[in-house]
Design a protein around this motif. Structure first.
Motif, PDB file in Angstrom:
ATOM      1  N   LEU A  34       0.828  -1.216   0.000  1.00  0.00           N
ATOM      2  CA  LEU A  34       0.000   0.000   0.000  1.00  0.00           C
ATOM      3  C   LEU A  34       0.855   1.256   0.000  1.00  0.00           C
ATOM      4  CD1 LEU A  34      -2.207  -2.123   0.721  1.00  0.00           C
ATOM      5  CD2 LEU A  34      -3.263  -0.357   2.129  1.00  0.00           C
ATOM      6  N   GLU A  35       1.904   1.245   0.818  1.00  0.00           N
ATOM      7  CA  GLU A  35       2.796   2.412   0.873  1.00  0.00           C
ATOM      8  C   GLU A  35       3.450   2.656  -0.486  1.00  0.00           C
ATOM      9  OE1 GLU A  35       2.524   0.554   4.958  1.00  0.00           O
ATOM     10  OE2 GLU A  35       2.738  -0.163   2.900  1.00  0.00           O
ATOM     11  N   LYS A  36       3.824   1.572  -1.159  1.00  0.00           N
ATOM     12  CA  LYS A  36       4.438   1.698  -2.478  1.00  0.00           C
ATOM     13  C   LYS A  36       3.480   2.351  -3.467  1.00  0.00           C
ATOM     14  CE  LYS A  36       7.771  -0.292  -3.843  1.00  0.00           C
ATOM     15  NZ  LYS A  36       9.204   0.140  -3.955  1.00  0.00           N
ATOM     16  N   LEU A  37       2.256   1.858  -3.530  1.00  0.00           N
ATOM     17  CA  LEU A  37       1.293   2.369  -4.505  1.00  0.00           C
ATOM     18  C   LEU A  37       0.843   3.788  -4.180  1.00  0.00           C
ATOM     19  CD1 LEU A  37      -0.802  -0.891  -4.979  1.00  0.00           C
ATOM     20  CD2 LEU A  37       0.742   0.152  -6.654  1.00  0.00           C
ATOM     21  N   GLU A  38       0.624   4.073  -2.903  1.00  0.00           N
ATOM     22  CA  GLU A  38       0.231   5.429  -2.532  1.00  0.00           C
ATOM     23  C   GLU A  38       1.357   6.422  -2.788  1.00  0.00           C
ATOM     24  OE1 GLU A  38      -1.035   4.773   1.478  1.00  0.00           O
ATOM     25  OE2 GLU A  38      -3.075   4.208   0.876  1.00  0.00           O
ATOM     26  N   ASN A  43      -4.805   6.083  -6.043  1.00  0.00           N
ATOM     27  CA  ASN A  43      -5.910   6.110  -5.089  1.00  0.00           C
ATOM     28  C   ASN A  43      -6.284   4.657  -4.810  1.00  0.00           C
ATOM     29  OD1 ASN A  43      -8.230   6.602  -3.601  1.00  0.00           O
ATOM     30  ND2 ASN A  43      -9.481   6.903  -5.440  1.00  0.00           N
ATOM     31  N   VAL A  44      -5.809   4.118  -3.696  1.00  0.00           N
ATOM     32  CA  VAL A  44      -5.894   2.681  -3.434  1.00  0.00           C
ATOM     33  C   VAL A  44      -6.968   2.377  -2.399  1.00  0.00           C
ATOM     34  CG1 VAL A  44      -4.630   0.618  -2.722  1.00  0.00           C
ATOM     35  CG2 VAL A  44      -3.419   2.475  -3.900  1.00  0.00           C
ATOM     36  N   ASP A  45      -7.835   1.426  -2.746  1.00  0.00           N
ATOM     37  CA  ASP A  45      -8.846   0.928  -1.817  1.00  0.00           C
ATOM     38  C   ASP A  45      -8.568  -0.561  -1.594  1.00  0.00           C
ATOM     39  OD1 ASP A  45     -11.032   0.490  -0.252  1.00  0.00           O
ATOM     40  OD2 ASP A  45     -12.531   0.805  -1.822  1.00  0.00           O
ATOM     41  N   ASP A  46      -8.084  -0.902  -0.399  1.00  0.00           N
ATOM     42  CA  ASP A  46      -7.833  -2.301  -0.075  1.00  0.00           C
ATOM     43  C   ASP A  46      -9.134  -2.918   0.433  1.00  0.00           C
ATOM     44  OD1 ASP A  46      -6.998  -4.794   0.757  1.00  0.00           O
ATOM     45  OD2 ASP A  46      -5.204  -4.077   1.778  1.00  0.00           O
ATOM     46  N   LEU A  47      -9.698  -3.815  -0.354  1.00  0.00           N
ATOM     47  CA  LEU A  47     -10.984  -4.423  -0.034  1.00  0.00           C
ATOM     48  C   LEU A  47     -10.862  -5.626   0.887  1.00  0.00           C
ATOM     49  CD1 LEU A  47     -12.658  -4.278  -3.568  1.00  0.00           C
ATOM     50  CD2 LEU A  47     -12.733  -2.593  -1.731  1.00  0.00           C
ATOM     51  N   GLY A  48      -9.636  -5.917   1.343  1.00  0.00           N
ATOM     52  CA  GLY A  48      -9.446  -7.066   2.224  1.00  0.00           C
ATOM     53  C   GLY A  48      -9.415  -8.364   1.444  1.00  0.00           C
ATOM     54  N   ILE A 291       5.643  -4.875  -8.611  1.00  0.00           N
ATOM     55  CA  ILE A 291       4.415  -4.077  -8.695  1.00  0.00           C
ATOM     56  C   ILE A 291       4.761  -2.596  -8.799  1.00  0.00           C
ATOM     57  CG2 ILE A 291       2.372  -3.364  -7.402  1.00  0.00           C
ATOM     58  CD1 ILE A 291       2.279  -6.288  -6.304  1.00  0.00           C
ATOM     59  N   GLY A 292       5.769  -2.153  -8.060  1.00  0.00           N
ATOM     60  CA  GLY A 292       6.214  -0.770  -8.168  1.00  0.00           C
ATOM     61  C   GLY A 292       6.625  -0.419  -9.581  1.00  0.00           C
ATOM     62  N   SER A 293       7.433  -1.274 -10.206  1.00  0.00           N
ATOM     63  CA  SER A 293       7.864  -1.025 -11.585  1.00  0.00           C
ATOM     64  C   SER A 293       6.684  -1.044 -12.551  1.00  0.00           C
ATOM     65  CB  SER A 293       8.893  -2.079 -12.015  1.00  0.00           C
ATOM     66  OG  SER A 293      10.105  -1.916 -11.299  1.00  0.00           O
ATOM     67  N   LEU A 294       5.743  -1.961 -12.320  1.00  0.00           N
ATOM     68  CA  LEU A 294       4.573  -2.072 -13.198  1.00  0.00           C
ATOM     69  C   LEU A 294       3.710  -0.827 -13.159  1.00  0.00           C
ATOM     70  CD1 LEU A 294       2.918  -3.989 -15.053  1.00  0.00           C
ATOM     71  CD2 LEU A 294       1.699  -4.724 -12.993  1.00  0.00           C
ATOM     72  N   PHE A 295       3.719  -0.144 -12.007  1.00  0.00           N
ATOM     73  CA  PHE A 295       2.855   1.019 -11.846  1.00  0.00           C
ATOM     74  C   PHE A 295       3.627   2.342 -11.847  1.00  0.00           C
ATOM     75  CE2 PHE A 295       0.208  -2.465 -10.276  1.00  0.00           C
ATOM     76  CZ  PHE A 295      -0.886  -2.284 -11.098  1.00  0.00           C
ATOM     77  N   GLY A 296       4.843   2.310 -12.399  1.00  0.00           N
ATOM     78  CA  GLY A 296       5.493   3.570 -12.720  1.00  0.00           C
ATOM     79  C   GLY A 296       6.663   4.002 -11.880  1.00  0.00           C
ATOM     80  N   GLU A 297       7.142   3.155 -10.971  1.00  0.00           N
ATOM     81  CA  GLU A 297       8.286   3.551 -10.173  1.00  0.00           C
ATOM     82  C   GLU A 297       9.546   3.589 -11.042  1.00  0.00           C
ATOM     83  OE1 GLU A 297       9.819   2.645  -5.716  1.00  0.00           O
ATOM     84  OE2 GLU A 297       9.500   0.886  -6.969  1.00  0.00           O
TER      85      GLU A 297
END
Length: 300
Positions: A34-38, A43-48, A291-297
């Motif tokens: 979550l910290e990585k994506l935020e 805008n992250v919603d963790d649905l559990g 996941i970080g690389s996939l989403f633009g890190e």
């Protein structure tokens, strides 16, 4: 890429016979997902987590020699309904496994929103078995076949339709362990496969770029299904079915970076992280890095 994202965990180990992979979603979250994506402004919603029912007997086989068929089918339907809703709400679904049988539910929920959903199957295995070809009866070796409409109707008809995907819309990357029945199906259906032989000869830049161009021509959305056993077990030790000679950490980061630049992905899942078999959560941490690389890190 869609900046509105929903995370769904599927703590399921019923598609195979080794315990521990049900803790994969927790391990990935603990590794800082979550910290990585935020930090990347999503805008992250963790649905559990999807609730998972357990069988009376761990090794019970039901209906055609498939292990834990009822429980896997029930979990797949629950996941399909959740993913379906998130796609309807214009959110990017990021699913965390659990064993790879969870892809049955992911694809069932996603594919109804697309005429020609493409799939990048980043994996050491083809997952194209059925009860007739599987040596184990483990459903985590069947999700791609199920999504093609091949297999037990309780699985192929999840979410009320079949098939979910077309063989010409699939690209498998990193394969190095295919059963005879899977090889036959790949040839019969004309499924695009980049085995480790092609990766070694062509290089990851060419492989992933070819895959993107191939899918761009024929699809209206692309789902990434990444099994951590696609990577070499020296780099990702915490997986249930490791196969030596796999993709490297750097190759995989490069693939994710090029996929991000292409902007073709509409959904993704990361599966088969098993903390019991891991070393200090190394594999889950690697997953978060990918996941970080996939989403633009970026490094700079």
């Amino acid at each position: 890429m869609n900046k509105n994202m929903s995370i769904i965990g599927v703590p399921m180990d019923l598609g195979q016979s080794r315990r521990g992979v049900d803790m994969g979603p927790s391990a990935i979250r603990y590794a800082g997902l979550l910290e990585k994506l935020e930090g990347l402004d999503y805008n992250v919603d963790d649905l559990g987590d999807v609730p998972i029912s357990r069988p009376d007997s761990r090794h019970e086989r039901q209906d055609g020699d498939l292990r834990n068929l009822k429980q896997v089918a029930d979990a797949s339907l629950k996941l399909a309904e959740m993913v379906d809703q998130e796609v309807s709400d214009k959110r990017f679904p990021l699913v965390l496994g659990g064993d790879h049988s969870i892809a049955i539910g992911s694809l069932a929920g996603i594919s109804k929103h697309y005429e020609n959903l493409g799939v990048i199957w980043y994996d050491a295995h083809g997952d194209l078995n059925s009860a007739e070809t599987s040596p184990s009866g483990n459903i985590h070796g069947m999700p791609l076949a199920v999504s093609l409409g091949i297999g037990h109707e309780r699985l192929t008809n999840i979410h009320g339709y079949s098939p979910k995907i077309k063989p010409e819309n699939i690209v498998i990357i990193g394969a190095r362990s295919l059963d005879p029945g899977e090889k036959k199906l790949i040839k019969e259906r004309g499924i695009q496969v980049y085995s480790m032989h092609e990766v070694d000869r062509m290089g990851m830049t060419n492989v992933i770029s070819e895959a993107i161009e191939y899918l761009k021509e024929r699809t209206d959305g692309v789902h990434l299904s990444l099994d951590l056993d696609g990577l070499d077990p020296d780099e990702a030790p915490g997986v249930g079915t490791p196969v030596i000679g796999g993709l490297s950490y750097r190759e995989s980061h490069l693939a994710m970076e090029i996929l991000q630049e292409s902007a073709i992905l509409t959904s993704a899942e990361f599966v088969e992280v098993n903390p019991i078999l891991d070393e200090k959560n190394k594999t889950a941490t690697l997953a978060v890095g990918l996941i970080g690389s996939l989403f633009g890190e970026k490094l700079k």
